[in-house]
Design an enzyme around this catalytic site. Structure first.
Site, short mmCIF file in Angstrom:
data_model
loop_
_atom_site.label_atom_id
_atom_site.label_comp_id
_atom_site.label_asym_id
_atom_site.label_seq_id
_atom_site.Cartn_x
_atom_site.Cartn_y
_atom_site.Cartn_z
N ASP A 30 -4.60 -53.31 -13.03
CA ASP A 30 -5.67 -52.42 -13.47
C ASP A 30 -6.31 -53.03 -14.71
OD1 ASP A 30 -6.23 -49.21 -12.74
OD2 ASP A 30 -7.01 -49.90 -14.67
N THR A 121 -12.01 -45.81 0.00
CA THR A 121 -12.98 -45.34 0.98
C THR A 121 -14.35 -45.90 0.62
OG1 THR A 121 -11.72 -43.34 1.29
CG2 THR A 121 -14.01 -43.27 2.02
N LEU A 153 -4.21 -40.58 2.74
CA LEU A 153 -3.17 -39.91 1.93
C LEU A 153 -3.67 -38.59 1.39
CD1 LEU A 153 -2.23 -43.08 -0.17
CD2 LEU A 153 -1.12 -42.27 1.93
N LYS A 204 -12.54 -43.80 8.86
CA LYS A 204 -12.18 -43.05 7.64
C LYS A 204 -13.20 -41.95 7.38
CE LYS A 204 -10.74 -41.68 3.77
NZ LYS A 204 -9.62 -41.63 2.92
N ASN A 208 -12.56 -37.69 7.73
CA ASN A 208 -12.74 -36.71 6.65
C ASN A 208 -13.89 -35.75 6.95
OD1 ASN A 208 -10.56 -37.52 5.24
ND2 ASN A 208 -11.66 -38.35 3.49
N CYS A 260 -11.95 -36.13 -2.48
CA CYS A 260 -12.35 -36.84 -1.25
C CYS A 260 -13.43 -36.13 -0.44
CB CYS A 260 -11.13 -37.07 -0.38
SG CYS A 260 -10.04 -38.31 -1.09
N LYS A 263 -17.04 -35.69 -1.98
CA LYS A 263 -17.64 -37.00 -2.25
C LYS A 263 -17.92 -37.76 -0.95
CE LYS A 263 -15.93 -41.30 -3.88
NZ LYS A 263 -14.71 -41.90 -3.66
C1 UDX Z 1 -8.02 -35.51 2.07
C2 UDX Z 1 -7.61 -36.00 3.47
O1 UDX Z 1 -6.79 -35.03 4.10
C3 UDX Z 1 -6.91 -37.34 3.38
O2 UDX Z 1 -6.58 -37.81 4.68
C4 UDX Z 1 -7.87 -38.28 2.69
O3 UDX Z 1 -7.49 -39.56 2.71
C5 UDX Z 1 -8.17 -37.77 1.30
O4 UDX Z 1 -8.78 -36.50 1.42
P1 UDX Z 1 -6.86 -34.26 0.02
O5 UDX Z 1 -8.20 -34.28 -0.63
O6 UDX Z 1 -5.66 -34.65 -0.76
O7 UDX Z 1 -6.85 -35.21 1.33
O8 UDX Z 1 -6.63 -32.76 0.50
P2 UDX Z 1 -6.44 -31.96 1.87
O9 UDX Z 1 -5.04 -31.53 2.00
O10 UDX Z 1 -7.04 -32.68 3.01
O11 UDX Z 1 -7.32 -30.65 1.53
C6 UDX Z 1 -8.68 -30.78 1.16
C7 UDX Z 1 -9.28 -29.45 0.78
O12 UDX Z 1 -9.45 -28.63 1.93
C8 UDX Z 1 -8.46 -28.61 -0.20
O13 UDX Z 1 -9.33 -28.04 -1.15
C9 UDX Z 1 -7.82 -27.54 0.66
O14 UDX Z 1 -7.57 -26.36 -0.05
C10 UDX Z 1 -8.91 -27.34 1.70
N1 UDX Z 1 -8.42 -26.83 2.99
C11 UDX Z 1 -7.58 -27.58 3.76
C12 UDX Z 1 -8.83 -25.58 3.44
O15 UDX Z 1 -9.61 -24.88 2.77
N2 UDX Z 1 -8.39 -25.14 4.66
C13 UDX Z 1 -7.57 -25.88 5.45
O16 UDX Z 1 -7.23 -25.40 6.54
C14 UDX Z 1 -7.14 -27.13 4.97
#
Ligand code: UDX
Length: 430
Positions: A30, A121, A153, A204, A208, A260, A263
């Site tokens: 880093d 990404t 992830l 990817k 998402n 994620c 964005k």
């Molecule tokens: C996400 C993707 O899942 C992951 O594969 C990617 O690489 C990075 O972005 P993350 O942002 O850590 O991961 O969170 P995730 O568990 O996917 O939830 C995202 C958002 O959706 C959260 O705010 C969560 O509260 C919301 N969510 C999720 C819902 O409102 N309802 C659902 O049923 C699932």
């Protein structure tokens, strides 16, 4: 294998420490020297279950090293992952300055074959640009490969997601690059899909965007359920029984947040426009996600009428449970709106309080959920932490000024709370 990861943020640290755990020699790099000094002592800047222990163990086993030198990384490692930040610009485009900078520095230090892998990404065709940049700056005639190996992830479960992936996507242009990456991931025993680089980059974004679409779809249904007196949890469960649909990502709530989905959606709407396609579906997904926060606010107004001089107790600030990440957390917009309308807001989150203080200076940060309830006109749950499932509701009722619960994540049983004398409102359920 000897591997370097450039960029020791969330993705870089999880990838680096997991690859070290699999027995590889990993160097995490880093440009922030202070961060590197802390990482050498296993002090990590983020909360991710199990990550600190994993890093400490692999430092001790001499499998994981840290450095601020790209030169050292290029010298030591045949595989170099790029996991630097790719933030959004004001216009929704992705800022690829750091990716370009790293590609240039790799080229300037390369003296033999290297495989450069995009992990962050990035917009489709970034691989192509990385290849062109390296070719332009390389000093000698050396062979190299560029590959795309996107991460999937989830914060809060990143180590498990890395170790037990549904699939591993490898976007390559040569057999050599494919063999190196297939070999690297062999110990995981996971399904590997080999594609070209552009398809891997798109997989990817498509994944998402699709998951965000599922969330907005069920959130839109939650509004219909509210209007007609149906229960969105039952609707989602019934839909999910169809194997083609599945149960996951159908939880209605306060909308998606995090670093994620918001964005990536902006970026992909922009990328589509650039290549000549107006992705109206994704624009609607984004709009519905914004509306969902207003839907929650309307519930508070419906029950308290005027918001001025009311005290609102809020449980949960992080964008989802098991993280301290406040980026694009629905709680921020909701709380700021309440404050603008003249409400006092009392808040509690098991992990995100420190980070939340930066954005929510005017809120009263409390030591416990019960402290939040003290004198509040209603209790609003925005993040479904496990800790909130086990609340003593008799105590909660005693502490609240009025026994009103607005459950923006549908985590409680309405029947039980109503029996205890609460006025309960979920999202898309009576
Ligand atoms: C996400 C993707 O899942 C992951 O594969 C990617 O690489 C990075 O972005 P993350 O942002 O850590 O991961 O969170 P995730 O568990 O996917 O939830 C995202 C958002 O959706 C959260 O705010 C969560 O509260 C919301 N969510 C999720 C819902 O409102 N309802 C659902 O049923 C699932």
């Amino acid at each position: 294998m000897n591997i370097s990861i450039i960029g020791s943020g969330y993705v870089g640290l999880v990838t680096g420490s997991c690859l070290a755990e699999l027995g590889n020699n990993v160097l995490c790099v880093d440009k922030d020297d202070r961060k590197i000094e802390k990482l050498k002592k296993a002090e990590i800047p983020i909360y991710e279950p199990g990550l600190k222990e994993l890093i400490a163990r692999n430092i001790k086993n001499k499998k994981l090293l840290f450095s601020s030198s790209i030169k050292e990384a290029v010298k030591k490692s045949e595989i170099i992952f790029i996991a630097v930040g790719t933030p959004s610009l004001e216009n929704g485009e992705v800022d690829l300055t750091d990716v370009e900078d790293v590609a240039r520095n790799i080229a300037l230090n390369m003296t033999e074959y290297r495989l450069i892998v995009e992990k962050s990404t990035v917009p489709v065709e970034t691989g192509e640009w990385v290849k062109r940049t390296i070719s332009a700056y390389i000093k000698q005639k050396i062979k190299f490969d560029v590959a795309s190996n996107p991460e999937f992830l989830r914060e809060g479960q990143a180590i498990n997601d890395f170790m037990h992936p549904d699939r591993i996507i490898i976007g390559v242009e040569s057999k050599k690059a494919k063999d190196i990456l297939a070999n690297l991931y062999k110990p995981l025993n996971a399904a590997i899909l080999v594609t070209n680089i552009k398809s891997a980059e798109l997989i990817k974004h498509a994944s998402n965007a699709f998951l965000a679409t599922k969330i907005s779809f069920i959130n839109a249904f939650s509004q219909i359920c509210d209007k007609v007196g149906a229960d969105v949890k039952e609707v989602a469960f019934g839909m999910g029984l169809d194997k083609r649909i599945g149960h996951s990502f159908l939880d209605a709530g306060a909308g998606y947040g995090g670093s994620c989905f918001p964005k990536d959606l902006d970026a992909f709407i922009n990328i589509s426009k650039k290549v000549g396609y107006d992705f109206r579906l994704l624009k609607a997904v984004k709009d519905i996600n914004e509306e969902q926060k207003e839907f929650i606010l309307k519930k508070i107004r419906d029950v308290l009428w005027m918001l001025k001089d009311k005290t609102i107790g809020v449980l949960g600030l992080a964008f989802k449970p098991d993280t301290d990440d406040m980026r694009n957390a629905p709680a921020v917009s909701i709380i700021k709106y309440l404050q603008k309308e003249g409400s006092r807001v009392r808040v509690y989150d098991p992990q995100a309080m420190e980070k939340a203080k930066i954005e929510l200076m005017d809120a009263k940060f409390c030591d416990s959920p019960y402290e939040v309830c003290k004198g509040s006109d209603c209790l609003l749950i925005i993040t479904e932490w496990n800790e909130f499932k086990e609340l003593d509701f008799v105590k909660v009722k005693k502490m609240l000024k009025r026994p009103i619960i607005i459950d923006a994540r549908n985590m409680y049983d309405p029947g039980i709370l109503k029996k205890l004398g609460f006025q309960y409102m979920g999202v898309g359920r009576l």
